[in-house]
Design a protein around this motif. Structure first.
Motif, short mmCIF file in Angstrom:
data_model
loop_
_atom_site.label_atom_id
_atom_site.label_comp_id
_atom_site.label_asym_id
_atom_site.label_seq_id
_atom_site.Cartn_x
_atom_site.Cartn_y
_atom_site.Cartn_z
N GLY A 126 0.84 -1.19 0.00
CA GLY A 126 0.00 0.00 0.00
C GLY A 126 0.87 1.23 0.00
O GLY A 126 2.08 1.16 -0.24
N GLU A 127 0.27 2.36 0.27
CA GLU A 127 1.01 3.62 0.30
C GLU A 127 1.01 4.20 1.71
O GLU A 127 -0.05 4.40 2.31
CB GLU A 127 0.44 4.64 -0.67
N LYS A 128 2.20 4.47 2.21
CA LYS A 128 2.40 5.20 3.45
C LYS A 128 3.19 6.46 3.12
O LYS A 128 3.85 6.54 2.09
CB LYS A 128 3.16 4.34 4.47
N PRO A 129 3.15 7.48 3.98
CA PRO A 129 3.80 8.75 3.65
C PRO A 129 5.29 8.58 3.35
O PRO A 129 6.01 7.86 4.06
CB PRO A 129 3.57 9.59 4.91
N LEU A 130 5.74 9.23 2.29
CA LEU A 130 7.14 9.14 1.87
C LEU A 130 8.09 9.47 3.01
O LEU A 130 9.08 8.76 3.23
CB LEU A 130 7.40 10.07 0.69
N LEU A 131 7.83 10.55 3.74
CA LEU A 131 8.77 10.97 4.77
C LEU A 131 8.91 9.92 5.87
O LEU A 131 10.00 9.71 6.41
CB LEU A 131 8.36 12.32 5.37
N ASP A 132 7.81 9.21 6.18
CA ASP A 132 7.88 8.15 7.18
C ASP A 132 8.70 6.97 6.67
O ASP A 132 9.46 6.36 7.43
CB ASP A 132 6.46 7.68 7.55
N ILE A 133 8.54 6.63 5.39
CA ILE A 133 9.31 5.53 4.81
C ILE A 133 10.79 5.90 4.74
O ILE A 133 11.66 5.09 5.10
CB ILE A 133 8.76 5.15 3.43
N LEU A 134 11.10 7.11 4.31
CA LEU A 134 12.50 7.54 4.25
C LEU A 134 13.17 7.45 5.62
O LEU A 134 14.35 7.09 5.72
CB LEU A 134 12.59 8.97 3.73
N ARG A 135 12.43 7.78 6.65
CA ARG A 135 13.01 7.76 8.01
C ARG A 135 13.28 6.35 8.51
O ARG A 135 14.04 6.16 9.46
CB ARG A 135 12.08 8.50 8.99
N ASN A 136 12.64 5.35 7.87
CA ASN A 136 12.84 3.98 8.33
C ASN A 136 12.63 3.00 7.18
O ASN A 136 11.56 2.39 7.06
CB ASN A 136 11.92 3.65 9.50
N VAL A 137 13.65 2.86 6.34
CA VAL A 137 13.61 1.91 5.23
C VAL A 137 13.95 0.54 5.82
O VAL A 137 15.07 0.05 5.73
CB VAL A 137 14.59 2.32 4.11
N ASN A 138 12.95 -0.08 6.43
CA ASN A 138 13.18 -1.27 7.25
C ASN A 138 12.86 -2.58 6.54
O ASN A 138 12.78 -3.64 7.18
CB ASN A 138 12.39 -1.18 8.56
#
Length: 234
Positions: A165-177
């Motif tokens: 799905g889609e989660k906010p880019l800034l949240d994903i950038l902060r934790n590419v887990n």
């Protein structure tokens, strides 16, 4: 600043190839300190419209957590995870030294990051900055800027929304887990023959054949990957 460097002098270092949804991951051949991504590459249909589109996956690195035994057998020791490198990719600089030959079919060699939030994997492709593939070695850098206009969300196809799905880019950038891929995008697979109905409801290349000329073909060699993490946290 933290630096991750992989020069493939001691094997793939955790980098691997995703073959398809139904096969184990595969090893990437390493010769003379360079990893070779040789087509044909799988057309990943997990993000078909209404998602962000089709991908061709060349090489992948798990960014967090222990690797399974099958992954270690193919990809070797994951030096990114072992080194406890950051998963905060905000403003990180990715530098590749690469060469290759492509029939690109309208695609570009791009970076994809994926992170998981609340059990949903969200992927973003850095479409605003891509890598040129030429027969001669070159060194090129892109920056993972926190600017949504530089990125494309790949979302999910109609029947994979329990996973993607889609989660906010800034949240994903902060934790590419989850992982980082190097991919060809956007891929426009063209059905070979009449299939009837909406091709995006089916699986390109599995439920129906596609014209090879409609997807990227060729090879890319990478002999160095560097990621510079400015002020990131693990």
């Amino acid at each position: 600043m933290t630096f991750y460097v992989e020069d493939f002098d001691s094997g793939p270092g955790g980098w691997m190839r995703v073959v398809d949804n139904y096969a184990p991951i595969a090893a990437l051949p390493v010769r003379d300190g360079a990893v070779r991504c040789q087509g044909p590459w799988w057309v990943d249909y997990n993000h078909a419209p209404p998602g962000g589109g089709y991908l061709q996956l060349l090489m992948c690195l798990v960014t967090k957590g222990p690797s399974g035994e099958s992954i270690r057998e193919a990809a070797g020791e994951n030096r990114f995870v072992k080194g406890n490198y950051p998963t905060d990719f905000t403003n990180a600089r990715l530098t590749l030294r690469l060469r290759g030959e492509l029939e690109a079919a309208g695609t570009r060699f791009s970076a994809l990051i994926q992170g998981s939030i609340d059990g949903i994997v969200s992927g973003w492709v850095l479409t605003g900055q891509t890598f040129a593939v030429t027969p001669d070695w070159s060194e090129q850098t892109v920056t993972f800027v926190p600017d949504p206009s530089q990125w494309t969300s790949i979302g999910s196809r109609h029947d994979r929304t329990e996973t993607y799905g889609e989660k906010p880019l800034l949240d994903i950038l902060r934790n590419v887990n989850v992982n980082m891929h190097l991919i060809m995008f956007p891929v426009k697979p063209r059905p070979m023959g009449h299939i009837g109905g909406d091709p995006h409801l089916l699986r390109a290349g599995r439920d129906y054949p596609i014209w090879p000329s409609s997807i990227a073909q060729g090879y890319i060699e990478v002999d160095r990957i560097e990621i510079d993490f400015p002020g990131a946290t693990t």
